[in-house]
Design a protein around this motif. Sequence first.
Motif, PDB file in Angstrom:
ATOM      1  N   GLY A  80      35.594 -14.615   1.372  1.00 40.63           N
ATOM      2  CA  GLY A  80      36.622 -14.937   0.150  1.00 40.63           C
ATOM      3  C   GLY A  80      37.079 -13.529  -0.555  1.00 40.63           C
ATOM      4  N   LYS A  81      36.077 -12.591  -0.563  1.00 40.49           N
ATOM      5  CA  LYS A  81      36.588 -11.486  -1.176  1.00 40.49           C
ATOM      6  C   LYS A  81      37.455 -10.451  -0.306  1.00 40.49           C
ATOM      7  CE  LYS A  81      32.665 -10.785  -4.385  1.00 40.49           C
ATOM      8  NZ  LYS A  81      31.468 -10.205  -4.801  1.00 40.49           N
ATOM      9  N   VAL A  82      37.120 -10.476   1.122  1.00 40.48           N
ATOM     10  CA  VAL A  82      37.985  -9.808   2.066  1.00 40.48           C
ATOM     11  C   VAL A  82      39.290 -10.804   2.105  1.00 40.48           C
ATOM     12  CG1 VAL A  82      38.152  -9.288   4.375  1.00 40.48           C
ATOM     13  CG2 VAL A  82      35.895  -9.425   3.395  1.00 40.48           C
ATOM     14  N   LEU A  83      39.282 -11.759   2.257  1.00 41.80           N
ATOM     15  CA  LEU A  83      40.662 -12.517   2.265  1.00 41.80           C
ATOM     16  C   LEU A  83      41.361 -12.249   0.940  1.00 41.80           C
ATOM     17  CD1 LEU A  83      42.539 -14.463   3.931  1.00 41.80           C
ATOM     18  CD2 LEU A  83      41.503 -16.334   2.857  1.00 41.80           C
ATOM     19  N   THR A  84      40.925 -12.267  -0.127  1.00 39.35           N
ATOM     20  CA  THR A  84      41.639 -11.913  -1.418  1.00 39.35           C
ATOM     21  C   THR A  84      42.222 -10.335  -1.034  1.00 39.35           C
ATOM     22  OG1 THR A  84      40.349 -13.313  -2.722  1.00 39.35           O
ATOM     23  CG2 THR A  84      41.480 -11.408  -3.804  1.00 39.35           C
ATOM     24  N   HIS A  85      41.635  -9.362  -0.674  1.00 38.67           N
ATOM     25  CA  HIS A  85      42.184  -8.268  -0.536  1.00 38.67           C
ATOM     26  C   HIS A  85      43.471  -8.060   0.530  1.00 38.67           C
ATOM     27  CE1 HIS A  85      39.660  -5.313  -2.764  1.00 38.67           C
ATOM     28  NE2 HIS A  85      38.745  -6.154  -2.511  1.00 38.67           N
ATOM     29  N   LEU A  86      43.107  -9.026   1.752  1.00 39.29           N
ATOM     30  CA  LEU A  86      44.045  -9.141   2.754  1.00 39.29           C
ATOM     31  C   LEU A  86      45.357  -9.426   2.271  1.00 39.29           C
ATOM     32  CD1 LEU A  86      44.587  -8.315   5.647  1.00 39.29           C
ATOM     33  CD2 LEU A  86      43.884 -10.699   6.154  1.00 39.29           C
ATOM     34  N   GLN A  87      45.314 -10.388   1.472  1.00 41.61           N
ATOM     35  CA  GLN A  87      46.603 -11.115   0.814  1.00 41.61           C
ATOM     36  C   GLN A  87      47.155 -10.399  -0.206  1.00 41.61           C
ATOM     37  OE1 GLN A  87      44.380 -14.725  -0.784  1.00 41.61           O
ATOM     38  NE2 GLN A  87      44.971 -16.045   1.035  1.00 41.61           N
ATOM     39  N   ASN A  88      46.627  -9.376  -0.461  1.00 39.83           N
ATOM     40  CA  ASN A  88      47.396  -8.317  -1.337  1.00 39.83           C
ATOM     41  C   ASN A  88      48.137  -7.226  -0.415  1.00 39.83           C
ATOM     42  OD1 ASN A  88      46.665  -9.352  -3.711  1.00 39.83           O
ATOM     43  ND2 ASN A  88      44.752  -8.384  -3.850  1.00 39.83           N
ATOM     44  N   TRP A  89      47.927  -7.324   0.811  1.00 37.76           N
ATOM     45  CA  TRP A  89      48.630  -6.523   1.719  1.00 37.76           C
ATOM     46  C   TRP A  89      50.054  -6.793   1.837  1.00 37.76           C
ATOM     47  CZ3 TRP A  89      45.620  -4.594   6.743  1.00 37.76           C
ATOM     48  CH2 TRP A  89      44.476  -3.961   6.593  1.00 37.76           C
ATOM     49  N   PRO A  90      51.124  -5.897   1.952  1.00 34.68           N
ATOM     50  CA  PRO A  90      52.442  -6.392   2.271  1.00 34.68           C
ATOM     51  C   PRO A  90      52.498  -7.063   3.827  1.00 34.68           C
ATOM     52  CG  PRO A  90      52.509  -3.912   2.533  1.00 34.68           C
ATOM     53  CD  PRO A  90      50.781  -4.517   2.033  1.00 34.68           C
ATOM     54  N   GLY A  91      53.417  -7.821   4.095  1.00 32.43           N
ATOM     55  CA  GLY A  91      53.973  -8.188   5.360  1.00 32.43           C
ATOM     56  C   GLY A  91      52.929  -9.456   5.892  1.00 32.43           C
ATOM     57  N   ASP A  92      52.674  -9.630   7.008  1.00 36.31           N
ATOM     58  CA  ASP A  92      51.905 -10.316   7.542  1.00 36.31           C
ATOM     59  C   ASP A  92      50.852 -10.116   8.476  1.00 36.31           C
ATOM     60  OD1 ASP A  92      51.187 -13.313   8.203  1.00 36.31           O
ATOM     61  OD2 ASP A  92      52.860 -13.534   9.777  1.00 36.31           O
ATOM     62  N   PRO A  93      49.809  -9.569   7.902  1.00 33.09           N
ATOM     63  CA  PRO A  93      48.628  -8.988   8.572  1.00 33.09           C
ATOM     64  C   PRO A  93      47.476  -9.981   9.199  1.00 33.09           C
ATOM     65  CG  PRO A  93      47.907  -8.897   6.274  1.00 33.09           C
ATOM     66  CD  PRO A  93      49.427  -9.514   6.318  1.00 33.09           C
ATOM     67  N   SER A  94      46.758  -9.447  10.157  1.00 32.99           N
ATOM     68  CA  SER A  94      45.762 -10.317  10.762  1.00 32.99           C
ATOM     69  C   SER A  94      44.472  -9.236  10.819  1.00 32.99           C
ATOM     70  CB  SER A  94      45.998 -10.778  12.178  1.00 32.99           C
ATOM     71  OG  SER A  94      47.157 -11.712  12.110  1.00 32.99           O
ATOM     72  N   LEU A  95      43.400  -9.786  10.495  1.00 36.85           N
ATOM     73  CA  LEU A  95      42.151  -9.010  10.481  1.00 36.85           C
ATOM     74  C   LEU A  95      40.965  -9.704  11.020  1.00 36.85           C
ATOM     75  CD1 LEU A  95      41.193  -6.770   7.561  1.00 36.85           C
ATOM     76  CD2 LEU A  95      39.376  -8.408   8.051  1.00 36.85           C
ATOM     77  N   ALA A  96      40.029  -8.888  11.582  1.00 37.54           N
ATOM     78  CA  ALA A  96      38.770  -9.586  12.256  1.00 37.54           C
ATOM     79  C   ALA A  96      37.669  -8.768  11.815  1.00 37.54           C
ATOM     80  CB  ALA A  96      38.983  -9.677  13.968  1.00 37.54           C
ATOM     81  N   VAL A  97      36.649  -9.382  11.558  1.00 38.00           N
ATOM     82  CA  VAL A  97      35.431  -8.807  11.128  1.00 38.00           C
ATOM     83  C   VAL A  97      34.681  -9.074  12.242  1.00 38.00           C
ATOM     84  CG1 VAL A  97      33.371  -8.331   9.784  1.00 38.00           C
ATOM     85  CG2 VAL A  97      35.598  -8.829   8.717  1.00 38.00           C
TER      86      VAL A  97
END
Length: 298
Positions: free
Chosen positions: A14-31
């Motif tokens: 959840g905390k990672v997704l919250t940060h990612l949702q504050n990025w501009p545009g339409d990003p993808s991220l994998a851990v």
Amino acid sequence: MPAPNANDGPPLAGKVLTHLQNWPGDPSLAVVGEQGILGCHDSGRVYRFASVTKLLTALTVLDAAESGAISLTDPAGPKGSTVLHLLAHASGVNFEDGRVKAPAGSRRIYSNAGIDIAAAHLTATSGKDFKDEMWDRVLEPLGMRHTTLRGAPSKGAEGTIADVALLAQELLQPMLFPGSVERLSSLAFPGLSGFLPGFGHHADNDWGAGAEIRGTKSPHWTSPDNSPTAFGHFGVSGSFLWVDRDAGLACAALSTVDFDTWAARSWPETSTAVLRSYALPNRRIPAAVSAGMPQPTT
């Protein structure tokens, strides 16, 4: 064949997704952990990798050296420079135009031209297009079937976050290219100073043969909690991939918005959330935490 969707794996913490949702545009991220994807948000896009391409190009050239097709000590580029100098941004050639700015081995000058010269050396020796070299040596063996080199070896790859996660796992826990990954991530030409694009001049601008090594650089695009031995690359397209073996983690992100001040702020914050959400309890305690630095609030 449709591209695999990394969302088939676990969702992001959840905390990672919250940060990612504050990025501009339409990003993808994998851990990524040693056994595969630990969490992912995949928008389903094919993205420009920009300079994250350099990790693939370096692995291609390093694998060619492992196989004996070329040698890292082959002269290439300006006088006194070798293939290893080019991969480690120590050849002295300028960023884009290839002009010589310093003697080989004297400064760390980040150079797209140098990486392209290293790739051209391989193709001149093999007689094979570099796109095909990359596919045969790296992309196909790793299963990165939705990644294509469409431009310069220094910055021209495009692909999916699921593919970059496959690369991240190999860099974290090498199975196919152990010797090449060791070269990629081990300090080459220590003690060189130089400018890290977007993050200023550093007296010790550490690089391996293709990957930047975090060292003691500050400011930096990774988290203050990342190990000094963490390595990887970022790209102007808003992409990054870091590998932190002390934490047992790698993290990759691709974006639709180019690097700017948002990334210099958001990338370290997101990476800190990744480390604090996913690092195993028996792994290294982040230095910033042990020093009593404030914890993230989101």
